[in-house]
Scaffold this motif. Structure first.
Motif, PDB file in Angstrom:
ATOM      1  N   LEU A  73      51.275  26.085 -19.148  1.00 31.35           N
ATOM      2  CA  LEU A  73      50.635  26.985 -20.107  1.00 31.35           C
ATOM      3  C   LEU A  73      49.517  26.270 -20.861  1.00 31.35           C
ATOM      4  CD1 LEU A  73      50.395  29.663 -21.591  1.00 31.35           C
ATOM      5  CD2 LEU A  73      52.223  28.904 -23.130  1.00 31.35           C
ATOM      6  N   THR A  74      49.773  25.072 -21.352  1.00 32.66           N
ATOM      7  CA  THR A  74      48.718  24.356 -22.077  1.00 32.66           C
ATOM      8  C   THR A  74      47.567  23.988 -21.146  1.00 32.66           C
ATOM      9  OG1 THR A  74      49.914  22.253 -21.807  1.00 32.66           O
ATOM     10  CG2 THR A  74      50.261  23.469 -23.854  1.00 32.66           C
ATOM     11  N   THR A  75      47.866  23.772 -19.864  1.00 33.63           N
ATOM     12  CA  THR A  75      46.787  23.534 -18.900  1.00 33.63           C
ATOM     13  C   THR A  75      45.882  24.749 -18.802  1.00 33.63           C
ATOM     14  OG1 THR A  75      48.139  21.994 -17.610  1.00 33.63           O
ATOM     15  CG2 THR A  75      46.272  23.012 -16.486  1.00 33.63           C
ATOM     16  N   GLU A  76      46.474  25.941 -18.799  1.00 34.75           N
ATOM     17  CA  GLU A  76      45.672  27.164 -18.774  1.00 34.75           C
ATOM     18  C   GLU A  76      44.863  27.316 -20.060  1.00 34.75           C
ATOM     19  OE1 GLU A  76      45.279  29.627 -16.384  1.00 34.75           O
ATOM     20  OE2 GLU A  76      46.258  28.176 -15.064  1.00 34.75           O
ATOM     21  N   ILE A  77      45.496  27.068 -21.211  1.00 33.76           N
ATOM     22  CA  ILE A  77      44.816  27.224 -22.496  1.00 33.76           C
ATOM     23  C   ILE A  77      43.670  26.222 -22.627  1.00 33.76           C
ATOM     24  CG2 ILE A  77      45.108  27.128 -25.008  1.00 33.76           C
ATOM     25  CD1 ILE A  77      46.414  29.537 -23.647  1.00 33.76           C
ATOM     26  N   GLN A  82      38.046  29.989 -26.598  1.00 39.23           N
ATOM     27  CA  GLN A  82      38.449  30.275 -27.973  1.00 39.23           C
ATOM     28  C   GLN A  82      39.563  29.363 -28.467  1.00 39.23           C
ATOM     29  OE1 GLN A  82      39.259  34.492 -27.339  1.00 39.23           O
ATOM     30  NE2 GLN A  82      37.726  35.002 -28.886  1.00 39.23           N
ATOM     31  N   LEU A  83      40.463  28.958 -27.583  1.00 42.13           N
ATOM     32  CA  LEU A  83      41.688  28.288 -28.012  1.00 42.13           C
ATOM     33  C   LEU A  83      41.771  26.808 -27.656  1.00 42.13           C
ATOM     34  CD1 LEU A  83      44.277  31.062 -27.035  1.00 42.13           C
ATOM     35  CD2 LEU A  83      43.249  30.650 -29.278  1.00 42.13           C
ATOM     36  N   CYS A  84      40.955  26.337 -26.713  1.00 44.46           N
ATOM     37  CA  CYS A  84      41.151  24.985 -26.181  1.00 44.46           C
ATOM     38  C   CYS A  84      41.063  23.908 -27.253  1.00 44.46           C
ATOM     39  CB  CYS A  84      40.163  24.707 -25.051  1.00 44.46           C
ATOM     40  SG  CYS A  84      38.417  24.729 -25.538  1.00 44.46           S
ATOM     41  N   ASP A  85      40.121  24.029 -28.188  1.00 44.51           N
ATOM     42  CA  ASP A  85      39.946  22.978 -29.195  1.00 44.51           C
ATOM     43  C   ASP A  85      41.159  22.842 -30.106  1.00 44.51           C
ATOM     44  OD1 ASP A  85      37.432  22.367 -28.245  1.00 44.51           O
ATOM     45  OD2 ASP A  85      36.398  23.666 -29.668  1.00 44.51           O
ATOM     46  N   PHE A  86      41.940  23.912 -30.256  1.00 46.75           N
ATOM     47  CA  PHE A  86      43.078  23.882 -31.172  1.00 46.75           C
ATOM     48  C   PHE A  86      44.292  23.188 -30.564  1.00 46.75           C
ATOM     49  CE2 PHE A  86      40.374  27.324 -32.582  1.00 46.75           C
ATOM     50  CZ  PHE A  86      40.318  27.106 -33.952  1.00 46.75           C
ATOM     51  N   LEU A  87      44.269  22.920 -29.255  1.00 42.39           N
ATOM     52  CA  LEU A  87      45.359  22.155 -28.646  1.00 42.39           C
ATOM     53  C   LEU A  87      45.407  20.732 -29.189  1.00 42.39           C
ATOM     54  CD1 LEU A  87      45.053  23.241 -24.902  1.00 42.39           C
ATOM     55  CD2 LEU A  87      46.916  23.826 -26.465  1.00 42.39           C
TER      56      LEU A  87
END
Length: 265
Positions: A73-77, A82-87
């Protein structure tokens, strides 16, 4: 489901300032947080039990492939603009942080405590299936636009993030609270007829009903979990709310803690 978030160390009273500054600079990953799994529940004569495998219907325990620093899931995100930087930002710092789960048929709804994007909370919708190569490994199905393995839904929750989710028939109930390390406010919203379609959505405030303002303490009683409660005696829909950092008055002995029951509007 785990939070899928990084964690920042806390400053501790009584430690030297430079030690606490180093602690606040330390961000860690915990493999247990990157868990998305299922476990079969089997009815027995004296109740229910968890099982690794159920021979009668073929159900098996299984989880999404992952390791100590992430999963599928985190690989997809990581590929989401919109969301990648927040990982890379810890939970409670408005970083990526799963704190709600609801099941609608074969779909899973994952509520994000963070990030909150310009006041908009985010829900992810996923659907899993068993890998062709393994009976204990789940894979994400392609359900989103352009073959994406998730859908995104945005909710106007007065700047709050998602703390938990539950369903009531076709309605979605959302426990909303601060994305940062704050006591409140805490509100339960209802989205009537939510998720009856297979499209991504942007849900404005006038499409939501505010059904309950949840009390909170100062440093205690942070609402963390919700579910509908049936006693056979209630006159309306009743919700059970349980709390993180429960106040001392809620604790009884070493194992018991009180929650609250609320009649919803």
């Amino acid at each position: 489901v785990g939070s899928h978030s990084l964690k920042r160390k806390k400053a501790e009273d009584g430690r030297p300032a430079q030690t606490n500054i180093r602690r606040l600079s330390t961000v860690e990953a915990d493999g247990n947080r990157f868990l998305l799994a299922r476990i079969p529940v089997v009815q027995q004569s004296d109740g229910y039990a968890l099982a690794r495998k159920v021979d009668t219907d073929g159900r098996t325990a299984a989880q999404l492939h992952g390791n100590k620093v992430g999963n599928d899931l985190t690989t997809e995100i990581a590929g989401d603009d919109q969301l990648c930087d927040f990982l890379r930002i810890p939970g409670k710092d408005n970083g990526f942080d799963i704190e709600g789960l609801a099941v609608i048929g074969s779909r899973l709804l994952l509520g994000l405590r963070g990030p909150v994007l310009r006041g908009w909370a985010v829900l992810l919708e996923i659907e899993t299936e068993l890998s062709d190569d393994s009976t204990d490994t789940l894979v994400l199905k392609k359900i989103g636009p352009n073959g994406r393995r998730y859908r995104k839904h945005f909710f106007a929750l007065n700047g709050l993030g998602v703390r938990d989710l539950c369903t009531s028939d076709d309605d979605l109930l959302i426990l909303a609270g601060p994305s940062m390390d704050l006591d409140g406010p805490v509100t339960i919203f209802r989205w009537r007829g939510g998720f009856t379609s297979d499209e991504e959505s942007v849900v404005f405030a006038d499409q939501l009903e505010k059904v309950l303002e949840v009390p909170f303490g100062q440093g205690t009683d942070h609402a963390e979990g919700i579910c509908l409660f049936e006693s056979g005696e209630q006159l309306g829909e009743v919700m059970l709310i349980v709390y993180d950092s429960a106040a001392g008055s809620r604790k009884h002995g070493d194992t018991d803690v009180e929650g609250d029951l609320f009649i919803l509007n």
